[in-house]
Structure formats: C-alpha cells, structure tokens
Design an enzyme around this catalytic site. Structure first.
Site, short mmCIF file in Angstrom:
data_model
loop_
_atom_site.label_atom_id
_atom_site.label_comp_id
_atom_site.label_asym_id
_atom_site.label_seq_id
_atom_site.Cartn_x
_atom_site.Cartn_y
_atom_site.Cartn_z
N ASP A 110 11.48 -60.95 -51.91
CA ASP A 110 12.11 -59.76 -52.48
C ASP A 110 11.29 -59.22 -53.65
OD1 ASP A 110 12.80 -62.13 -53.95
OD2 ASP A 110 14.22 -60.93 -55.09
N GLU A 111 11.55 -57.97 -53.97
CA GLU A 111 11.04 -57.32 -55.18
C GLU A 111 9.55 -57.55 -55.40
OE1 GLU A 111 15.02 -57.12 -57.98
OE2 GLU A 111 13.61 -58.76 -58.32
#
Length: 851
Positions: free
Chosen positions: A533-534
């Site tokens: 993620d991210e």
C-alpha cells in the site's frame, strides 16, 4: 554546520544574576537546561486564515519558556531542539528560530544568526500544518536538545506520564483544547460536534440497555436456550472424556473453564464432522447429568468450551441447563496489530491471543515492519533487528533509525524492540494451540525505510571489509537514483527499488526465515502479507529501472503492480498465499496474479470501499473487510480532543458503530454510518457483485503511531473488539438482503432500525457481563466516561453499558457514587469505574445554570 546564533546563549548567561549562576560541566549544564525549559504544544485553530500560498492549514504553537537563569556552562556549539510533528509543515514562523524537516516527522529548530535568548524569555513558534489536529493525542513526546560534545537530553516537560487513575499515558505538555467552534471542524460544512457529557447522555438514553439475566455468551450464538430444571454445579469438578480430538488441541479452552478435573460432573467432548457439518461449528448441551459437546473440528470444540466458560463465569459456577447450537458467519475473523510504528512485545501479544480465543477470533495479522521499525529477527540479516528495531539520535543512522513519533533520543523505552526467533515461535505455538492462524506482514515496496536503512548499514560494514559482492547482495536502493519524492508520512527514502535483483533476494530470505520459524513452531506458514500500500513515486530517475520502465510503456507507476505480481507468483511457487492491502492489489493484472490471493479492503466506506471490495470480489479473490469506519481501532472512540487516535478516516468509531456494521451488504451501511464530516451520504452499489461472491470475513486493525504503551493497546481495542467479534461471528439481522444496483441513504428504512436497537441492547448487556472476564485477563479495556446533564437542578447520569459504576463530585470535593438523580449546583465532575474498581474513565464536566 549549525547557525552561529546559539553562541548568543553564552552572552545571555553572562548577564544573568551572578548569585544564581552555578558552575557546571557542559553536560550538567545541558541537563539542567533540559530539565527547566518550559515547553507547551497547543492547537490554536483548525480553521485559521491560512498564510499566502498554503491551503487547508491549521495552526499549532510551541511555547518555550526559558528559565530565569541560564547555565553559564551551557554548550552553544551545535545546540538544536528536535521534536516530532506528524503533519506536513509548509511554514514555521518564529522570531528567533529557523526550522528544518529532517525526515518523516522529525523536525529541527535552530537559532537564527544573531538571535539572542534571554533568561526568563518566552518564545512562541507557529507551526502551520496541512490538514487538522482534532486531538491532543497528535502531540508527540520526548522533544530533546542536542549540542556538540555532549549527550542529547530530553526536555523534561515533554515526557509522557501515566495517569494513576486511568492507567493511560498522558501528555502534560499538550495544552487543553476547549474552543469547539475553532477546533472541532475544518469548515461550516463539517457537522461534527464534540461528544460532551450532555450529548453523550442524550445518545445513551436512546440506546439504554438492561443488564443481561439470561445467556451472556459473546459472540451471540445462533441458538441458545436455557432450561428451568435444577442447576448444573461445575464446582463439583469435571470428569473429562475426549473423542476424536487430542487434549492438546483443546487444552487452553479447557483451562479457561477454571474447573478441576477428576470430579463428578461428566464432560464429553466429541469431534464429529458428520454430525456438525460447518467448520468451527458446535453443539453444547448442559444438563444436570453432564455436559456434552459435539463439534465439527478442534476449533469448534474449543469454541464450545469458551462459550461454556463464559456462561459458567456469569452464573458463578452454577448453571441453568443450556443448549447451544452455533457456527460462525465468516471463516476469517481477524485482528491486526502494528508492531512497526511502536513496538509491543511477546507478553502483550500472548495476552491478546488468549483474548482472541475467548471471543472466537481466528486470524492474528502481525505487522512486523514499517518505515519506523523492523520488529522480527532474521538470522541471516542481523542488522534488520539490531539497527531497524531501535530509534535514537543518530542522524547518520548507523546505530539506529531516526527517533520518529517521539521515540526519544536514547534508544530506550518500550517503543523500541523486536521479536526474537524464540518469541515469534512461542507466539505461533500459542496461537495454533487456540486454532488461531498467524499471518506475518512485511510491508513492501513502500513503508520499507527500516529495512532499507538497516541494509545500508550492512552494506557499509561489508564494503569496509572488502566484500563488495556480499555488500551488494541485499542492498535495496540504487545509489544512482536521483528521484525526489515524499511518502504520505513525509519520507523521501522509504521505497524498495523493485528493479534490483537484491530486492527479490531480500524478500526470499525474509520469507524463508519466517517459513522456518513456523516450521519450528510445528505450524506451517500458509500466507504471507506483503502490504503493497501507499507506494510513493519512486524510481523515475533510477538507472536500474530504465529498462523496466520502458517495458511498461514509460510509466514508472506500473512498476509497483509488476513487483506485486512477481512476488505473489514467487510465493505461490513456494506453496504460500499472498495477502496485501487493496490499493496496491487493485492495480495488479488479475491474470498475472495467483488465483488464491487475499486482499484487505481499507478504503473508507464513503470513499471507495464498496468499489474496491466488489471489484476485488469479482476477481475471485478472498476479500477481508478492514474498512476504517468500523475496523480501524486507532481511530478515536468519539469526536473529542481527549480521545486518542488518528482521525483521517473517521472522527469516531464507537462500539455501536462497529456492532451495527453490515458486512454482507456494504452499500446498506450508508443508512447508519456518516462520513468524516458527520453527514449522511448515499452509497451506490457500484460495481455490482457477481452472483455467488461473498466476503471471506472481517478484520480489526490497530495501527500504533500514537500508541506507545500496552495499556493504550488494550484501551483502543476493547471493548469495541468484542463488537467486531460479534459481527464476524453472528449475522446482522437488521441488514436487508444484498440487492444488485441498490443505493442506500442515511436512515434508509430498508435497514431495520428496530432490530438494530434491540440487537444493540442485547449486546450491550452481554458486554457488561464480559467485563469481569477482561479484568481477569488483565486487559485494561476502555472505561467510557458517563453521559450527564443537569435538569431542573438535578444531576442525571448514564452509561454505554449497564451496571457501570459512576462517581461524581462537586467543586473538587470527594467522589461520591452516583445512584440516581441528585440535586446539585455549580460545576460537577463525573467519571466511571471499571468492573473491578481499579481504573476510572477520564473525567467529564457539566455545569448547573447560574441563577
């Protein structure tokens, strides 16, 4: 080089009164200065007029008050003040200080050239942040002073303390937040209001529940019927008989009964998957002649024993006859604990494992590494634990990582540390004995700064030894990469280079180590969570990535999906499933992914959760709902500045909101859950679920940026984890059936409000019955402050859960037990007590009108 302005401190010291000046070493002088420097952090305005060029700002100030006497030996060369601040700071204003972002949330203040500090002076530093600060919990402790030739020292005023009444960490330097008009919202469109005692009273009066008198089992069984015949006395001891199950498989559940064996009461446990067809299902029959359990598997037998233990404890060992038929709604019922940001050790995790088993949760997702820390020993790469698990003041990061999140300068304290191999093996064994699967998580390619920095130390060590090939074998960055980026947490160096063979060698080595630990524990590793993620905009200018970028049409943004696909296929070749967060997983090509991946949906309900969940369900993946509106337990319980937690996804995730969640019909939750501005907004079913698609389950998350103590872990998890356990196990009977293409709005009548209220009242009564059990497990659950109002000169108070003890006092006098409406005048303080009487809630206040 530091600005020479700090030299003016020596001039200021010379003009101080001679009688007050004391000779001291430079170290002693710095220590004295750190001990006497006043420091206060105050959120001034979440809705200010922003400086030119800055949008969406808020204003926080640091007020430094210098002692009346400055030590004459105070070292001046290189003197700086370091502090943590998690929001982006595009502008810091001060008459005497200049500001520099070091990395992440670590900030530095130095004196401007020619600035003068005077004894007793007061200086206000204005921090213009992006976003908002709705809670005092955003304050980070352990600001510290650094100077050349001496050891750093923490500013005493910034140390955290433990409140003896609540048992929780407190930050005395964080100023109270009292101006609701300026601090509760960012704009007039935001309808959020602080949950004051008066507002809590109104909410709780509407939902008031009675204490349970019948079946107290939690989660709620499918069927539970009590009889009226003579009670069953477990105090007689039990005579245990096992069929189709080994004793070791049910030993922890048996121990939870607290009943001696070798007694007169027969207890038969039989595993028969033909008689009980659903996995983890069971039938419990309690009669005066004996207790019989029939279960599908060892997990079902353990669940039956846990239900028996709960009801027996509630009835104090003398039970009414009882028949229970039960099985879980969802096969995945998880708890995620973030050990990366702030460490929480083996004993705390083992305590949580037992609590998970008590409430029939079966997946423990351990987040073992992030930017701020690496928390698992990997024998082949010792620097990961030795360097990556500790934060201290070492700007070169050769001995430790930067002291992110207010970790302090000395590398000590509970936020540092890691699980040894033996620790991890013990956790896996304890979990397996309770039919709980441990899912290790190493976030990558983003959120990987701890690993990157540790491997840089390894690289330097081996290069110095003349072993260049070995040094490069696990180097995770391309030193020629000139890409500039900032991650969501403001790091410019936290992303593995996905174009390097060393990166995949690193992944393989870490996975192999975890596989071996699970082998040592006697429980094979089945799933590895890669985070994904991210990921920030890295690698654009990495020479090592030129070919890979060209292969993807010149789009560097496609490199993360290619990395996920490659790692997932590699794990699949080892017989392991891949887990990941939905934002990264959603960008992959499903045709290039293994067919049995797990994805955790962490989109906000009103911000894409339905789209992500339905899209990834339609890919045929196992979808676990980790939606922040109900499952991020690092969010505050309520919108109030004294409730801890981040608030980017929700201003309040309370027990009722978690309980009322409808996992099987995501759009329908628009009827009961507002957005972050406290607005009721519609949610459409888009995309439509394909026929036969169903979520795998639900998971609670506890991210630890603001959670530094084990007591805070308990507080943030419990009792709302009980609500999530209920929803993962028992169906939400108030939910309408899923309807393709349906749109739901706030208060939608298709959601049965009568059933929801009745369900909550039943649940709240059972929670109250469980609190003594949590006390016995040494879980410092949240004691919610009471609701209160003064009507016609009389104080009225209520609680979230029935039979909660409430105390009040008038004008700072003695605390008195509240037993009903009472005449009062002036300002009244109130608090609640835990079931065992050892802890209190935070104190709330109401005031009688002045006559």
């Amino acid at each position: 080089m530091q600005p020479v302005g700090w030299a003016m401190l020596a001039v200021a010291a010379l003009i101080a009164p001679q009688a007050a000046a004391a000779e001291a070493s430079p170290q002693a002088a710095l220590d004295q200065f750190a001990d006497t420097l006043g420091y206060q952090l105050e959120t001034v305005d979440n809705r200010p007029q922003c400086p030119t060029g800055i949008a969406g700002c808020f204003l926080t100030t640091i007020t430094l008050t210098f002692p009346e006497t400055l030590p004459d030996a105070l070292p001046t060369r290189g003197l700086s003040l370091y502090f943590s601040f998690v929001n982006q700071l595009p502008l810091v204003e001060s008459d005497i200080f200049t500001h520099r972002l070091i990395n992440g949330d670590v900030q530095q203040l130095t004196l401007k050239p020619g600035a003068t500090l005077r004894p007793g002076a007061r200086h206000v530093v204005k921090l213009w942040g992006i976003g908002a600060n709705f809670s005092r919990a955003f304050a980070m402790p352990n600001a510290y002073l650094v100077a050349d030739g001496v050891n750093p020292r923490t500013i005493a005023a910034t140390r955290a303390v433990i409140d003896p009444e609540t048992g929780l960490e407190a930050l005395p330097f964080a100023a109270p937040m009292t101006n609701e008009a300026r601090l509760a919202t960012k704009s007039d469109a935001d309808r959020t209001r602080w949950l004051t005692a008066e507002r809590a009273f109104a909410v709780q009066a509407e939902r008031q529940a009675a204490a349970t008198t019948g079946v107290a089992i939690l989660p709620k069984p499918i069927e539970a019927v009590q009889g009226n015949r003579p009670s069953v006395d477990l105090g007689r001891g039990i005579a245990l008989t096992l069929h189709g199950v080994e004793r070791a498989a049910v030993a922890p559940a048996l121990a939870s009964l607290g009943v001696a064996e070798g007694g007169a009461l027969p207890l038969t446990v039989r595993v028969d998957p033909v008689a009980i067809v659903k996995p983890e299902g069971y039938m419990l029959d309690v009669r005066t002649s004996g207790i019989a359990i029939t279960a599908h598997d060892a997990a079902g037998a353990s669940h039956a024993l846990r239900s028996l233990a709960q009801q027996a404890a509630f009835e104090k060992g003398r039970m009414k006859p009882l028949r229970v038929v039960d099985a879980p709604e969802y096969g995945f019922r998880g708890l995620h604990i973030d050990l990366g940001r702030n460490f929480h050790g083996r004993d705390q995790i083992l305590k949580l494992v037992e609590a998970m088993a008590a409430y029939k949760l079966n997946k423990l997702h351990l987040h073992l590494a992030d930017d701020e820390g690496w928390r698992i020993e990997i024998p082949a790469l010792p620097e990961l634990a030795e360097i990556g698990s500790k934060r201290c003041h070492d700007l070169q990061e050769q001995a430790c990582l930067l002291p992110q999140l207010g970790a302090g300068h000395d590398g000590k304290g509970g936020v540092n540390g890691y699980l040894t191999t033996a620790d991890y093996v013990a956790i896996v064994q304890a979990a397996a004995a309770r039919q709980i699967e441990v899912i290790p998580s190493i976030d990558m390619p983003g959120h990987s700064r701890a690993a990157i920095k540790a491997m840089e130390v390894r690289h330097a060590r081996l290069m110095a030894a003349g072993k260049a090939a070995d040094a490069d074998a696990y180097r995770l960055i391309d030193p020629a990469d000139t890409t500039e980026y900032r991650s969501i947490q403001h790091y410019n160096d936290n992303t593995l280079n996905v174009c390097l063979p060393a990166t995949y060698r690193f992944v393989d080595t870490v996975v192999d180590a975890l596989v071996d630990m699970h082998r040592q524990a006697g429980t094979p590793l089945r799933i590895f969570h890669i985070g994904a993620d991210e990921t920030a905009g890295a690698w654009v200018k990495s020479p090592a990535c030129r070919a890979m970028i060209a292969e993807n049409g010149g789009d560097a943004g496609k490199l993360t999906p290619r990395f996920i696909e490659r790692v997932a296929q590699g794990l699949s070749a080892q017989g392991l499933r891949t887990g990941g967060w939905s934002d990264g997983m959603g960008h992959t090509d499903a045709a290039k992914m293994p067919g049995n991946v797990q994805t955790n949906i962490w989109g906000v309900l009103h911000g894409g959760a339905v789209r992500e969940a339905h899209d990834q369900l339609n890919r045929g993946w196992d979808v676990v709902l980790s939606i922040p509106d109900l499952g991020y337990f690092d969010m505050p319980y309520a919108p109030h500045p004294d409730e801890g937690g981040y608030h980017w996804a929700s201003r309040g995730v309370d027990d009722y909101q978690v309980f009322g969640f409808m996992p099987g019909n995501l759009p329908a939750n628009a009827a009961t859950i507002r957005n972050t501005h406290a607005e009721g907004k519609a949610i459409a079913d888009e995309p439509v679920l394909q026929s036969g698609r169903r979520i795998a389950g639900v998971q609670a998350q506890l991210w630890s940026e603001t959670i530094r103590t084990d007591g805070q872990v308990d507080y943030m998890l419990f009792p709302r984890l009980l609500a999530l356990a209920e929803r993962a196990w028992s169906p939400a009977t108030w939910a309408p059936p899923y309807g393709a293409g349906a749109t739901y709005e706030w208060g939608d009548k298709r959601v049965d409000a009568v059933k929801l209220k009745a369900g909550w009242q039943d649940f709240a009564g059972r929670v109250a019955a469980q609190l003594p059990m949590l006390d016995r497990m040494a879980i410092a659950y949240r004691v919610a402050p009471p609701g209160a109002r003064i009507a016609n000169g009389r104080l009225e108070a209520n609680s979230i859960f029935p039979r909660t003890a409430i105390e009040y006092r008038i004008g700072g006098g003695d605390w008195t037990r509240y037993s009903g409406p009472v005449g009062v005048s002036g300002e009244i303080e109130l608090r609640s007590r835990s079931a065992d009487g050892k802890r209190t809630s935070r104190t709330v206040r109401v005031a009688a009108p002045v006559r």
